[in-house]
Design a protein around this motif. Structure first.
Motif, PDB file in Angstrom:
ATOM      1  N   SER A 152       0.740  -1.156  -0.015  1.00  5.16           N
ATOM      2  CA  SER A 152      -0.065   0.117  -0.082  1.00  5.16           C
ATOM      3  C   SER A 152       0.962   1.292   0.003  1.00  5.16           C
ATOM      4  CB  SER A 152      -1.009   0.091   1.151  1.00  5.16           C
ATOM      5  OG  SER A 152      -0.326  -0.027   2.396  1.00  5.16           O
ATOM      6  N   GLY A 153       2.017   1.259   0.260  1.00  3.36           N
ATOM      7  CA  GLY A 153       2.862   2.212   0.494  1.00  3.36           C
ATOM      8  C   GLY A 153       4.556   1.961  -0.377  1.00  3.36           C
ATOM      9  N   GLY A 154       5.175   2.934  -0.399  1.00  3.40           N
ATOM     10  CA  GLY A 154       6.406   3.008  -1.112  1.00  3.40           C
ATOM     11  C   GLY A 154       6.493   2.680  -2.642  1.00  3.40           C
TER      12      GLY A 154
ATOM     13  N   THR B 111       4.494   6.787  -2.623  1.00  6.02           N
ATOM     14  CA  THR B 111       4.378   7.872  -1.379  1.00  6.02           C
ATOM     15  C   THR B 111       5.502   7.205  -0.350  1.00  6.02           C
ATOM     16  OG1 THR B 111       2.868   6.347  -0.237  1.00  6.02           O
ATOM     17  CG2 THR B 111       2.001   8.145  -1.331  1.00  6.02           C
ATOM     18  N   VAL B 112       5.830   7.961   0.564  1.00  6.35           N
ATOM     19  CA  VAL B 112       7.089   7.645   1.572  1.00  6.35           C
ATOM     20  C   VAL B 112       6.401   7.488   2.738  1.00  6.35           C
ATOM     21  CG1 VAL B 112       9.150   8.303   2.550  1.00  6.35           C
ATOM     22  CG2 VAL B 112       8.724   8.879   0.067  1.00  6.35           C
ATOM     23  N   ARG B 113       6.470   6.408   3.348  1.00  2.00           N
ATOM     24  CA  ARG B 113       5.972   6.040   4.647  1.00  2.00           C
ATOM     25  C   ARG B 113       6.982   6.330   5.956  1.00  2.00           C
ATOM     26  NH1 ARG B 113       4.881  -0.084   2.967  1.00  2.00           N
ATOM     27  NH2 ARG B 113       6.815   0.269   1.895  1.00  2.00           N
TER      28      ARG B 113
ATOM     29  N   LYS C 240      12.857   6.155  11.110  1.00  2.00           N
ATOM     30  CA  LYS C 240      12.548   4.781  10.501  1.00  2.00           C
ATOM     31  C   LYS C 240      13.096   4.375   9.354  1.00  2.00           C
ATOM     32  CE  LYS C 240       9.482   4.880  14.005  1.00  2.00           C
ATOM     33  NZ  LYS C 240       9.559   3.759  15.101  1.00  2.00           N
ATOM     34  N   ARG C 241      13.533   3.053   9.091  1.00  2.00           N
ATOM     35  CA  ARG C 241      14.264   2.550   8.214  1.00  2.00           C
ATOM     36  C   ARG C 241      13.190   2.559   6.827  1.00  2.00           C
ATOM     37  NH1 ARG C 241      13.681  -2.631   6.437  1.00  2.00           N
ATOM     38  NH2 ARG C 241      12.901  -3.541   8.444  1.00  2.00           N
ATOM     39  N   ILE C 242      12.056   2.228   7.040  1.00  2.00           N
ATOM     40  CA  ILE C 242      10.955   2.365   5.875  1.00  2.00           C
ATOM     41  C   ILE C 242      10.911   3.456   5.307  1.00  2.00           C
ATOM     42  CG2 ILE C 242       9.011   2.772   7.422  1.00  2.00           C
ATOM     43  CD1 ILE C 242       9.134   0.352   4.393  1.00  2.00           C
ATOM     44  N   PHE C 243      11.273   4.847   5.901  1.00  2.00           N
ATOM     45  CA  PHE C 243      11.181   6.091   5.409  1.00  2.00           C
ATOM     46  C   PHE C 243      12.259   6.257   4.301  1.00  2.00           C
ATOM     47  CE2 PHE C 243      13.108  10.173   5.077  1.00  2.00           C
ATOM     48  CZ  PHE C 243      11.937  10.936   4.771  1.00  2.00           C
ATOM     49  N   TRP C 244      13.484   5.605   4.832  1.00  2.00           N
ATOM     50  CA  TRP C 244      14.717   5.797   3.782  1.00  2.00           C
ATOM     51  C   TRP C 244      14.510   4.736   2.566  1.00  2.00           C
ATOM     52  CZ3 TRP C 244      17.509   9.860   4.088  1.00  2.00           C
ATOM     53  CH2 TRP C 244      17.185  10.692   5.423  1.00  2.00           C
ATOM     54  N   ARG C 245      13.935   3.501   2.917  1.00  2.00           N
ATOM     55  CA  ARG C 245      13.512   2.578   1.923  1.00  2.00           C
ATOM     56  C   ARG C 245      12.628   3.263   0.937  1.00  2.00           C
ATOM     57  NH1 ARG C 245       9.388   0.401  -1.019  1.00  2.00           N
ATOM     58  NH2 ARG C 245       9.793  -1.456  -2.110  1.00  2.00           N
ATOM     59  N   ASP C 246      11.646   3.713   1.298  1.00  2.00           N
ATOM     60  CA  ASP C 246      10.680   4.306   0.470  1.00  2.00           C
ATOM     61  C   ASP C 246      11.338   5.558  -0.401  1.00  2.00           C
ATOM     62  OD1 ASP C 246       8.886   2.405   1.314  1.00  2.00           O
ATOM     63  OD2 ASP C 246       7.481   3.754   2.200  1.00  2.00           O
ATOM     64  N   THR C 247      11.924   6.405   0.250  1.00  3.25           N
ATOM     65  CA  THR C 247      12.728   7.491  -0.243  1.00  3.25           C
ATOM     66  C   THR C 247      13.373   7.226  -1.422  1.00  3.25           C
ATOM     67  OG1 THR C 247      12.431   8.772   1.853  1.00  3.25           O
ATOM     68  CG2 THR C 247      14.299   9.472   0.083  1.00  3.25           C
TER      69      THR C 247
ATOM     70  N   ALA D 110      12.540   5.354  -8.789  1.00  2.00           N
ATOM     71  CA  ALA D 110      11.590   4.875  -9.801  1.00  2.00           C
ATOM     72  C   ALA D 110      11.148   6.165 -10.559  1.00  2.00           C
ATOM     73  CB  ALA D 110      10.254   4.284  -9.159  1.00  2.00           C
ATOM     74  N   PHE D 111      10.836   7.137 -10.108  1.00  2.48           N
ATOM     75  CA  PHE D 111      10.559   8.497 -11.037  1.00  2.48           C
ATOM     76  C   PHE D 111      11.593   8.944 -11.811  1.00  2.48           C
ATOM     77  CE2 PHE D 111       6.641   7.476  -8.253  1.00  2.48           C
ATOM     78  CZ  PHE D 111       5.649   8.122  -9.262  1.00  2.48           C
ATOM     79  N   ALA D 112      12.837   9.125 -11.109  1.00  6.42           N
ATOM     80  CA  ALA D 112      13.858   9.733 -11.930  1.00  6.42           C
ATOM     81  C   ALA D 112      14.577   8.535 -12.488  1.00  6.42           C
ATOM     82  CB  ALA D 112      14.964  10.283 -10.996  1.00  6.42           C
ATOM     83  N   GLY D 113      14.269   7.203 -12.614  1.00  5.07           N
ATOM     84  CA  GLY D 113      15.215   6.391 -13.305  1.00  5.07           C
ATOM     85  C   GLY D 113      15.494   6.413 -14.828  1.00  5.07           C
TER      86      GLY D 113
END
Length: 455
Positions: A181-183, A186-188, A193-200, A206-209
């Protein structure tokens, strides 16, 4: 350097799970190797995008002059003024002012190397001089290409460009939504939190790839191995510079890249013609510059004087608008243009390559081009830093925290096949991939202490 935060659906096949693990592990190793270089390339590339703006502000004291109503002085007068401050030097290039408020830049060969002298074209006042090796944009350019570390360091950058493309492709595979549902867009979480950096990391990549891959690919023509092979293909297929223009022109055996101060990718391998009307008196720098002006060269063109009695005056300009790119070789005695070539004369491969280079350098579409490339560089930095922080937060104490091996060896066949494909397209990157997989499978996996450290 991503993280499995979304569970693989229960119905997924074991092969799909193993493929995910293998690509994750491959992505991790490639990122660990490439991230420091990618940050360096992004930082130096960001600076180089705004080289003209930096010259016009930070170094305005030598690049900017007050516009005058009277006509500028002849180039020879500017040369005389600069030579007075650099005794014993020899002129190697004269760059015409790019506008009414721009200085002229003269290049001189001295015992200490090439020196740039900046001269007010209206008064002849020498505004300053700097060794080419110390000029700001030259330092940035050499850092960008690792030129300070010897000729073979450029091949490291070439390999890293291939790795950047690999990271984009493998990263997109890992980012692809798998019922999470995230990542995805959006950034969770929060920065703690590790999840913040994973999603960032994942969302930014992905968007700049596509743009990151474009930067990597459009920078490769300047590389030593890949770029050299591209030049060979362009020459062999007749899609580079129009070699027919030299069919009836005597050449010296030298190539433009070794003679001219400024030369574009397409023209650097072109042969240098020779002057042949040696019974006449030389026309001199003033007349050579005048001929370039008369033939409509864009402002800011640079003239390289002949090195000997058989040499030519070579005027070249590679402006923001590719349509105005031009190179003219002028007989130093008759003043006749021997070769006059513009962007429209290039072959299809060269036109495409030069367009990619111009966009890569932020030139083709003005400020919008600069800002788009700057945003891509910032995305590289953000995604790279996020990857490092995410890894440090996930890594177990005393271990590398490498993603797990696939449970089945069947997936390695696909990995080797991909390594072969990338090896053909990007040979130096392919060699590193082969070495990376070989060390991982044949050394780390077989030696228990290493297996534990890299787990």
């Amino acid at each position: 350097m991503t993280d499995i935060t979304a569970p693989v659906p229960a119905r997924s096949s074991a092969l799909a799970v193993d493929t995910y693990r293998a690509i994750w592990r491959w992505h991790f190793y490639a990122g660990l190797i490439a991230v420091p270089f990618m940050i360096l390339l992004a930082v130096t590339g960001s600076l180089y995008l705004f080289r003209d703006e930096i010259d016009g502000t930070v170094f305005a004291h030598r690049n900017v002059v007050a516009a005058q109503a009277e006509a500028p002085l002849p180039p020879s007068r500017l040369v005389e003024a600069a030579e007075a401050t650099l005794p014993g030097s020899t002129l190697s290039a004269y760059r015409e002012p790019s506008g009414p408020t721009a200085s002229a830049r003269l290049s001189f060969e001295t015992e200490a190397g090439t020196v740039y002298a900046f001269v007010d074209p209206y008064t002849g006042a020498v505004l300053g001089s700097v060794a080419k090796a110390d000029e700001f944009n030259e330092v940035v350019r050499k850092l960008h290409s690792l030129a300070y570390f010897g000729p073979y360091a450029n091949r490291v950058i070439e390999a890293m460009a291939g790795f950047a493309i690999i990271l984009v492709v493998s990263g997109l595979y890992l980012w692809w939504p798998r019922r999470q549902s995230g990542g995805v867009v959006t950034v969770r979480g929060t920065p703690s939190k590790r999840i913040f950096w994973r999603d960032t990391h994942a969302v930014t990549g992905a968007f700049a790839g596509v743009l990151i891959a474009f930067l990597a690919l459009s920078g490769l023509p300047w590389s030593s191995f890949w770029g050299g092979k591209l030049t060979e293909i362009a020459t062999a297929t007749g899609t580079g510079y129009p070699a027919a223009l030299w069919d009836n022109v005597p050449t010296s055996g030298e190539h433009a890249e070794h003679v001219m101060e400024t030369v574009g990718w397409t023209m650097e391998s072109s042969p240098m013609p020779m002057s042949h009307a040696m019974a006449m008196a030389p026309i001199g720098l003033d007349r050579a510059v005048g001929i370039a002006r008369e033939r409509g060269m864009a402002p800011g063109f640079e003239v390289t004087p002949p090195a000997d009695a058989k040499g030519v005056y070579s005027a070249a300009v590679f402006p923001d608008d590719l349509a105005e790119a031009r190179t003219i070789h002028i007989d130093q005695y008759s003043g006749q243009p021997i070769v006059d070539i513009s962007y429209a004369d290039y072959g299809s491969l060269s036109r495409l390559t030069e367009l990619g280079i111009n966009i890569h350098m932020g030139q083709e579409f003005g400020l919008a081009n600069q800002l788009l490339m700057l945003a891509t560089c910032l995305a590289i930095i953000l995604s790279s830093v996020a990857a490092l922080v995410m890894w440090l937060k996930r890594r177990p104490s005393g271990r590398m925290g490498v993603p797990p091996y696939p449970t089945s060896r069947r997936v390695y066949g696909a990995l080797w096949a991909m390594a072969v494909v990338f090896g053909v397209l990007f040979p130096l990157s392919g060699l590193l991939i082969v070495a990376m997989i070989a060390v991982d499978v044949l050394v780390i996996r077989q030696v228990a202490p290493l297996r534990r450290v890299f787990s």
